[in-house]
Design a protein around this motif. Structure first.
Motif, PDB file in Angstrom:
ATOM      1  N   TYR A 244       5.099 -15.773  -2.637  1.00  0.00           N
ATOM      2  CA  TYR A 244       3.907 -15.093  -3.148  1.00  0.00           C
ATOM      3  C   TYR A 244       4.156 -13.625  -3.475  1.00  0.00           C
ATOM      4  CZ  TYR A 244       0.884 -19.106  -2.274  1.00  0.00           C
ATOM      5  OH  TYR A 244       0.285 -20.347  -2.332  1.00  0.00           O
ATOM      6  N   PHE A 245       5.090 -12.995  -2.765  1.00  0.00           N
ATOM      7  CA  PHE A 245       5.359 -11.588  -3.042  1.00  0.00           C
ATOM      8  C   PHE A 245       5.861 -11.393  -4.465  1.00  0.00           C
ATOM      9  CE2 PHE A 245       9.424 -13.193  -1.522  1.00  0.00           C
ATOM     10  CZ  PHE A 245      10.326 -12.631  -2.412  1.00  0.00           C
ATOM     11  N   SER A 246       6.459 -12.445  -5.043  1.00  0.00           N
ATOM     12  CA  SER A 246       6.941 -12.353  -6.423  1.00  0.00           C
ATOM     13  C   SER A 246       5.894 -12.792  -7.431  1.00  0.00           C
ATOM     14  CB  SER A 246       8.215 -13.201  -6.588  1.00  0.00           C
ATOM     15  OG  SER A 246       7.915 -14.585  -6.467  1.00  0.00           O
ATOM     16  N   ARG A 247       4.831 -13.441  -6.960  1.00  0.00           N
ATOM     17  CA  ARG A 247       3.795 -13.980  -7.859  1.00  0.00           C
ATOM     18  C   ARG A 247       2.513 -13.166  -7.828  1.00  0.00           C
ATOM     19  NH1 ARG A 247       3.102 -19.581  -5.304  1.00  0.00           N
ATOM     20  NH2 ARG A 247       1.592 -19.878  -6.980  1.00  0.00           N
ATOM     21  N   LEU A 248       2.511 -12.087  -7.068  1.00  0.00           N
ATOM     22  CA  LEU A 248       1.323 -11.238  -6.951  1.00  0.00           C
ATOM     23  C   LEU A 248       1.697  -9.797  -7.269  1.00  0.00           C
ATOM     24  CD1 LEU A 248      -0.100 -12.737  -3.647  1.00  0.00           C
ATOM     25  CD2 LEU A 248      -1.256 -12.821  -5.856  1.00  0.00           C
ATOM     26  N   GLU A 249       0.890  -9.143  -8.074  1.00  0.00           N
ATOM     27  CA  GLU A 249       1.140  -7.760  -8.461  1.00  0.00           C
ATOM     28  C   GLU A 249       0.163  -6.842  -7.731  1.00  0.00           C
ATOM     29  OE1 GLU A 249       2.417  -7.355 -12.831  1.00  0.00           O
ATOM     30  OE2 GLU A 249       1.007  -9.030 -12.844  1.00  0.00           O
ATOM     31  N   PRO A 250       0.669  -5.909  -6.907  1.00  0.00           N
ATOM     32  CA  PRO A 250      -0.225  -5.006  -6.170  1.00  0.00           C
ATOM     33  C   PRO A 250      -0.734  -3.873  -7.054  1.00  0.00           C
ATOM     34  CG  PRO A 250       2.046  -4.482  -5.658  1.00  0.00           C
ATOM     35  CD  PRO A 250       2.091  -5.679  -6.563  1.00  0.00           C
ATOM     36  N   GLU A 251      -1.934  -3.397  -6.746  1.00  0.00           N
ATOM     37  CA  GLU A 251      -2.503  -2.275  -7.485  1.00  0.00           C
ATOM     38  C   GLU A 251      -3.471  -1.519  -6.583  1.00  0.00           C
ATOM     39  OE1 GLU A 251      -3.514  -2.097 -12.050  1.00  0.00           O
ATOM     40  OE2 GLU A 251      -5.265  -2.856 -10.970  1.00  0.00           O
ATOM     41  N   ARG A 252      -3.359  -0.187  -6.593  1.00  0.00           N
ATOM     42  CA  ARG A 252      -4.288   0.654  -5.851  1.00  0.00           C
ATOM     43  C   ARG A 252      -5.334   1.214  -6.801  1.00  0.00           C
ATOM     44  NH1 ARG A 252      -3.454   1.102  -1.009  1.00  0.00           N
ATOM     45  NH2 ARG A 252      -4.950   2.767  -0.689  1.00  0.00           N
ATOM     46  N   SER A 253      -6.538   1.421  -6.282  1.00  0.00           N
ATOM     47  CA  SER A 253      -7.598   2.050  -7.064  1.00  0.00           C
ATOM     48  C   SER A 253      -8.426   2.924  -6.133  1.00  0.00           C
ATOM     49  CB  SER A 253      -8.476   1.008  -7.750  1.00  0.00           C
ATOM     50  OG  SER A 253      -9.004   0.086  -6.816  1.00  0.00           O
ATOM     51  N   TYR A 254      -9.261   3.777  -6.707  1.00  0.00           N
ATOM     52  CA  TYR A 254      -9.906   4.864  -5.963  1.00  0.00           C
ATOM     53  C   TYR A 254     -11.415   4.873  -6.233  1.00  0.00           C
ATOM     54  CZ  TYR A 254      -5.066   6.189  -5.500  1.00  0.00           C
ATOM     55  OH  TYR A 254      -3.722   6.165  -5.206  1.00  0.00           O
ATOM     56  N   ALA A 331      -8.441   1.595  -2.234  1.00  0.00           N
ATOM     57  CA  ALA A 331      -8.230   0.200  -1.836  1.00  0.00           C
ATOM     58  C   ALA A 331      -7.017  -0.351  -2.561  1.00  0.00           C
ATOM     59  CB  ALA A 331      -9.466  -0.631  -2.155  1.00  0.00           C
ATOM     60  N   GLN A 332      -6.518  -1.450  -2.055  1.00  0.00           N
ATOM     61  CA  GLN A 332      -5.385  -2.116  -2.693  1.00  0.00           C
ATOM     62  C   GLN A 332      -5.710  -3.582  -2.862  1.00  0.00           C
ATOM     63  OE1 GLN A 332      -1.402  -0.729  -1.921  1.00  0.00           O
ATOM     64  NE2 GLN A 332      -0.751  -2.783  -1.333  1.00  0.00           N
ATOM     65  N   ASP A 333      -5.374  -4.111  -4.019  1.00  0.00           N
ATOM     66  CA  ASP A 333      -5.612  -5.526  -4.269  1.00  0.00           C
ATOM     67  C   ASP A 333      -4.424  -6.097  -5.032  1.00  0.00           C
ATOM     68  OD1 ASP A 333      -6.906  -7.958  -4.184  1.00  0.00           O
ATOM     69  OD2 ASP A 333      -8.806  -7.185  -4.935  1.00  0.00           O
ATOM     70  N   PHE A 334      -4.397  -7.415  -5.124  1.00  0.00           N
ATOM     71  CA  PHE A 334      -3.293  -8.110  -5.770  1.00  0.00           C
ATOM     72  C   PHE A 334      -3.827  -9.026  -6.861  1.00  0.00           C
ATOM     73  CE2 PHE A 334      -1.625  -6.760  -1.772  1.00  0.00           C
ATOM     74  CZ  PHE A 334      -0.260  -6.594  -1.948  1.00  0.00           C
ATOM     75  N   GLY A 483       4.026  -3.784  -2.460  1.00  0.00           N
ATOM     76  CA  GLY A 483       2.751  -3.255  -1.993  1.00  0.00           C
ATOM     77  C   GLY A 483       2.615  -3.032  -0.507  1.00  0.00           C
ATOM     78  N   SER A 484       3.659  -3.223   0.280  1.00  0.00           N
ATOM     79  CA  SER A 484       3.545  -2.934   1.717  1.00  0.00           C
ATOM     80  C   SER A 484       3.283  -1.445   1.924  1.00  0.00           C
ATOM     81  CB  SER A 484       4.816  -3.339   2.459  1.00  0.00           C
ATOM     82  OG  SER A 484       5.019  -4.727   2.397  1.00  0.00           O
ATOM     83  N   ARG A 485       2.506  -1.125   2.954  1.00  0.00           N
ATOM     84  CA  ARG A 485       2.200   0.269   3.262  1.00  0.00           C
ATOM     85  C   ARG A 485       2.320   0.486   4.768  1.00  0.00           C
ATOM     86  NH1 ARG A 485      -2.956   1.683   2.493  1.00  0.00           N
ATOM     87  NH2 ARG A 485      -2.405   3.852   2.211  1.00  0.00           N
ATOM     88  N   PHE A 486       2.724   1.720   5.158  1.00  0.00           N
ATOM     89  CA  PHE A 486       2.961   2.059   6.555  1.00  0.00           C
ATOM     90  C   PHE A 486       2.354   3.427   6.836  1.00  0.00           C
ATOM     91  CE2 PHE A 486       6.328  -0.391   4.675  1.00  0.00           C
ATOM     92  CZ  PHE A 486       6.599  -1.394   5.577  1.00  0.00           C
ATOM     93  N   ASN A 487       1.866   3.639   8.069  1.00  0.00           N
ATOM     94  CA  ASN A 487       1.351   4.957   8.424  1.00  0.00           C
ATOM     95  C   ASN A 487       2.496   5.883   8.812  1.00  0.00           C
ATOM     96  OD1 ASN A 487       2.046   4.362  11.091  1.00  0.00           O
ATOM     97  ND2 ASN A 487      -0.051   4.055  11.781  1.00  0.00           N
TER      98      ASN A 487
END
Length: 510
Positions: A244-254, A331-334, A483-487
């Protein structure tokens, strides 16, 4: 234009309405009929629907319920998903495109029923409208309007004759809705518990394995055994299952919440070109305000994410006459390869493991629709929506081309981010900021705390080792590949990563 009025906090306004926090972490092995991984709307609604049908349900949330994308949305309940139906009609045909529309409409009606049943979630019927600011956009809107007509969708197309007007054309869709997502999820959580369901926070799932039942391993060592498992964690983390990581495109929006005349926004609006702004009204801090959303981009690809908020602020001051910005969040979505969510069995070889993901920023209706489909699949019931959302579906040459482009881009960044001559910041960052620096033969993600101390982590994402980048607005390390994110401590904020960034000692005097 001065945009210094932006609030310091980037926490979503919706999250202030959480009624109950501090659900316990899972500390012992348990059994459940169905385990739901993920505490957003898709997961909560699936758990509610299954518990309502008498199933023993457990919800496992890696961090805090509701705080993911469902708690950071613009919260539109709409079947109008931008320029969607003309593409879907061409790619999937009339029957599936019409069923997609019906699934969204049924989701809106379901939320209305829940509101009538006691879920106080500010549900309000509103007209939705997409609009074009250019003549090229107008032509695209005409195509979408023709698709509406072919599918029997009750859209209303309008052209604006005056060349001096900013908007050239509109496509309206009556009888849509907007709501407060966290208030609905508060109600769902209470109902799940009333129905005997169990909810756990701070319980990160790191692995699932399917046999006669599904074994679910958590980070703490506690194991859940379930007859069925739903992965509603935004993006499935079972990397070798379905890729799925190759079949989903991450995108952030504000998004920002602004004090301005709400009569300017009598519909839920979305621009398809120009600044592509999303607008709706909402009751915020006891007064009606306007929510302004947009500035989408792939994670980790914007040098300073503060500029995204600043662009929205400029729009609000210029076009809406805003006097003050009260809240801001992101937010982030795929998005799937064919713009249709993946809802169903994780792969065709899985009998008891299901997923719901790839909502393309329309997870409010999509998550509700997913709950009904998944509940029926688990119970062996027929559901006419199954072929529309089946993760194993064939999406044709357009999706194949999109996949090739994505893999090329992800692979290119993975390679470039580790090259010895890749330009990196040479100096350590200022207090309260971060930077990726060269440390020996590797990359170090370095954050300087306000007290001057240093947090030094591996600059390679723990998922597939792409180089991470610094997100200044959210104070996070973001992976441009998947699209992984870390603090700043290296802990996972968003997957598909399930492991934190490794601690790293700086070399060469850094």
């Amino acid at each position: 234009m001065d945009t210094s009025g932006l609030p310091q906090s980037t926490e979503s306004y919706w999250l202030q309405a959480r009624e109950k926090t501090g659900f316990p972490p899972l500390k012992e092995d348990i059994y459940a009929d169905t385990a739901v991984i993920g505490g957003g709307l898709a997961g909560m609604m699936s758990a509610y629907e299954l518990s309502r049908r008498g199933r023993d349900v457990v919800v496992l949330e890696a961090r805090t319920l509701f705080e993911g994308t469902s708690g950071k949305t613009t919260a539109k309940l709409s079947s109008q998903h931008g320029l969607h139906y003309a593409k879907m009609l061409k790619m999937h045909g009339r029957k599936k495109a019409r069923l997609y529309f019906e699934a969204q409409e049924e989701a809106i009606a379901a939320v209305e029923r829940l509101a009538e049943a006691g879920a106080s979630c500010d549900f309000e019927r509103k007209e939705a409208c997409i609009y074009a600011e250019t003549y090229e956009g107008k032509r695209e809107l005409e195509k979408e309007a023709r698709a509406y007509h072919a599918l029997g969708i009750p859209g209303i197309y309008e052209e604006v004759d005056s060349p001096s007007e900013r908007v050239k054309a509109k496509l309206r869709l009556p009888d849509q809705a907007q709501f407060h997502p966290v208030r609905l999820m508060n109600w769902l959580a209470a109902e799940i518990e009333k129905n005997g369901g169990r909810l756990y926070e701070q319980t990160r799932v790191v692995k699932t394995k399917e046999g006669e039942a599904v074994r679910i391993d958590t980070e703490s060592g506690a194991v859940v055994t379930a007859d069925n498992c739903i992965t509603a964690s935004h993006i499935p983390f079972q990397d070798t299952a379905g890729m799925y990581f190759s079949r989903l495109e991450p995108e952030r929006s504000y998004s920002i919440a602004v004090e301005a005349d709400p009569s300017q926004v009598q519909q839920m609006l979305l621009g398809i070109d120009g600044e592509k702004v999303s607008l709706r009204t909402a009751w915020v801090d006891g007064r009606e305000m306007i929510l302004v959303g947009g500035q989408s981009h792939k994670p980790g690809t914007v040098a300073s994410t503060e500029t995204c908020y600043e662009a929205l602020a400029r729009y609000a001051y210029r076009e809406l006459g805003a006097s003050r910005i009260h809240w801001r969040w992101s937010a982030q979505d795929f998005t799937s390869l064919d713009d249709v969510p993946y809802i169903g069995r994780l792969t065709r070889w899985h009998k008891h493991t299901y997923t719901a993901c790839g909502f393309k920023k329309w997870g409010m209706t999509g998550g509700i629709a997913a709950a009904f489909l998944l509940a029926d699949l688990i119970e062996g019931r027929e559901n006419r929506m199954k072929p529309v959302f089946d993760p194993a579906r064939s999406s044709g040459p357009a999706a194949a081309g999109r996949l090739a482009k994505k893999l090329s881009g992800d692979g290119g960044w993975m390679f470039r981010s580790h090259l010895p001559d890749t330009p990196l910041t040479e100096e350590l960052p200022e207090p309260g900021s971060g930077a990726v620096v060269r440390s020996g033969a590797g990359l170090a993600a370095v954050y300087r705390r306000e007290d001057g101390g240093i947090n030094s982590l591996s600059g390679a994402c723990s998922h597939l080792y792409c180089g991470v980048t610094w997100n200044e607005a959210e104070k996070s390390w973001d992976c441009p590949c998947h699209g992984s994110r870390f603090n700043v401590e290296g802990e996972v904020l968003e997957g598909p990563a399930v492991k934190p960034l490794a601690k790293m000692k700086l070399d060469d005097g850094k």
